[in-house]
Write a protein that holds these residues in place. Structure first.
Motif, PDB file in Angstrom:
ATOM      1  N   SER A 174       0.842  -1.201   0.000  1.00  0.00           N
ATOM      2  CA  SER A 174       0.000   0.000   0.000  1.00  0.00           C
ATOM      3  C   SER A 174       0.873   1.244   0.000  1.00  0.00           C
ATOM      4  O   SER A 174       0.449   2.311  -0.410  1.00  0.00           O
ATOM      5  N   THR A 175       2.139   1.097   0.419  1.00  0.00           N
ATOM      6  CA  THR A 175       3.074   2.223   0.404  1.00  0.00           C
ATOM      7  C   THR A 175       3.756   2.370  -0.948  1.00  0.00           C
ATOM      8  O   THR A 175       4.387   3.385  -1.206  1.00  0.00           O
ATOM      9  N   ALA A 176       3.655   1.359  -1.794  1.00  0.00           N
ATOM     10  CA  ALA A 176       4.268   1.393  -3.131  1.00  0.00           C
ATOM     11  C   ALA A 176       3.354   0.661  -4.110  1.00  0.00           C
ATOM     12  O   ALA A 176       3.632  -0.473  -4.504  1.00  0.00           O
ATOM     13  N   PRO A 177       2.250   1.293  -4.512  1.00  0.00           N
ATOM     14  CA  PRO A 177       1.272   0.608  -5.370  1.00  0.00           C
ATOM     15  C   PRO A 177       1.851   0.115  -6.694  1.00  0.00           C
ATOM     16  O   PRO A 177       1.360  -0.844  -7.266  1.00  0.00           O
ATOM     17  N   GLU A 178       2.931   0.737  -7.165  1.00  0.00           N
ATOM     18  CA  GLU A 178       3.535   0.286  -8.425  1.00  0.00           C
ATOM     19  C   GLU A 178       4.097  -1.128  -8.301  1.00  0.00           C
ATOM     20  O   GLU A 178       4.287  -1.813  -9.301  1.00  0.00           O
ATOM     21  N   ALA A 179       4.342  -1.593  -7.092  1.00  0.00           N
ATOM     22  CA  ALA A 179       4.852  -2.953  -6.880  1.00  0.00           C
ATOM     23  C   ALA A 179       3.813  -3.999  -7.272  1.00  0.00           C
ATOM     24  O   ALA A 179       4.163  -5.137  -7.579  1.00  0.00           O
ATOM     25  N   ARG A 180       2.534  -3.646  -7.305  1.00  0.00           N
ATOM     26  CA  ARG A 180       1.468  -4.579  -7.684  1.00  0.00           C
ATOM     27  C   ARG A 180       1.463  -4.872  -9.181  1.00  0.00           C
ATOM     28  O   ARG A 180       0.970  -5.901  -9.606  1.00  0.00           O
ATOM     29  N   ARG A 181       1.971  -3.954  -9.975  1.00  0.00           N
ATOM     30  CA  ARG A 181       1.862  -4.081 -11.435  1.00  0.00           C
ATOM     31  C   ARG A 181       2.452  -5.375 -11.976  1.00  0.00           C
ATOM     32  O   ARG A 181       1.919  -5.956 -12.904  1.00  0.00           O
ATOM     33  N   GLN A 188       3.435  -8.218  -0.250  1.00  0.00           N
ATOM     34  CA  GLN A 188       4.357  -8.924  -1.132  1.00  0.00           C
ATOM     35  C   GLN A 188       5.348  -9.715  -0.291  1.00  0.00           C
ATOM     36  O   GLN A 188       5.977  -9.172   0.617  1.00  0.00           O
ATOM     37  N   ILE A 189       5.473 -10.990  -0.620  1.00  0.00           N
ATOM     38  CA  ILE A 189       6.504 -11.830  -0.025  1.00  0.00           C
ATOM     39  C   ILE A 189       7.541 -12.033  -1.117  1.00  0.00           C
ATOM     40  O   ILE A 189       7.198 -12.365  -2.249  1.00  0.00           O
ATOM     41  N   LYS A 190       8.794 -11.847  -0.772  1.00  0.00           N
ATOM     42  CA  LYS A 190       9.857 -11.991  -1.760  1.00  0.00           C
ATOM     43  C   LYS A 190      10.964 -12.857  -1.186  1.00  0.00           C
ATOM     44  O   LYS A 190      11.361 -12.679  -0.036  1.00  0.00           O
ATOM     45  N   VAL A 191      11.453 -13.797  -1.995  1.00  0.00           N
ATOM     46  CA  VAL A 191      12.585 -14.636  -1.637  1.00  0.00           C
ATOM     47  C   VAL A 191      13.641 -14.426  -2.710  1.00  0.00           C
ATOM     48  O   VAL A 191      13.380 -14.620  -3.897  1.00  0.00           O
TER      49      VAL A 191
END
Length: 193
Positions: free
Chosen positions: A93-100, A131-134
């Motif tokens: 929600s702090t970086a909506p561009e990450a959803r793209r 977002q979960i990132k590995v």
């Protein structure tokens, strides 16, 4: 004389601070304040809430938390003292561009969109918000190993997280409100294309 000097230094300090504040006024949006990425702090999940949702390390592995702030938590997965992978959860929600990057995803893990980001990174978007990132380190991890690691996070718990003023997240289709899979036969993880 000492009294005059103190008054002069004090006056100089007040004038300097006033001028500095006036000069920084146009840049106030850059200064730290009550928002994270233009989202009020009350709507961003605190990073400490993410820590309990990370997977339990296997025997011989160690999970070391390295960074925690509002909307983000990161840990290093170590094996025999060597970093095997970086694990992170972030509130997008702090970086909506990450959803793209998830919009065109054809792969799913437990109902959530999954993307491969190059040869060393895999990301999952839970509840259209987290977002979960590995990211594999050193010799890295194969895509299947990264996906397995992501699947070991407490995804139901993450989907249920909310900030003080945010609405509760919805689960992916095929799950009931308790987060259980429906009785329809379907694979927990679809292959990555």
């Amino acid at each position: 004389m000492a009294r005059t000097l103190r008054w002069g230094v004090g006056l100089l300090l007040v004038v300097s601070l006033s001028i500095g504040a006036f000069l920084l006024l146009p840049f106030r949006s850059w200064l730290p304040g009550g928002t994270v990425g233009d989202v009020p702090l009350s709507q961003v999940v605190n990073g400490t809430a993410f820590n309990r949702l990370f997977p339990e390390p296997d025997d011989g592995d160690q999970l070391v938390f390295t960074q925690e702030k509002r909307g983000f938590s990161e840990a290093r997965l170590k094996h025999d003292g060597q970093v095997k992978a970086l694990l992170a959860i972030s509130d997008v929600s702090t970086a909506p561009e990450a959803r793209r990057k998830f919009e065109t995803s054809q792969s799913r893990l437990q109902g959530w969109p999954l993307v491969e980001q190059g040869p060393q990174a895999t990301a999952l978007l839970v509840a259209d918000r987290f977002q979960i990132k590995v990211i594999g380190q050193g010799d890295g991890l194969e895509a299947e190993q990264r996906q397995d690691l992501i699947g070991r996070f407490n995804l139901r718990g993450l989907a249920a997280l909310k900030s003080a003023s945010a609405p509760r997240a919805t689960l992916p289709s095929g799950q009931d409100t308790a987060g259980r899979q429906s009785l329809e036969p379907r694979a927990a993880m679809e292959p990555v294309s």
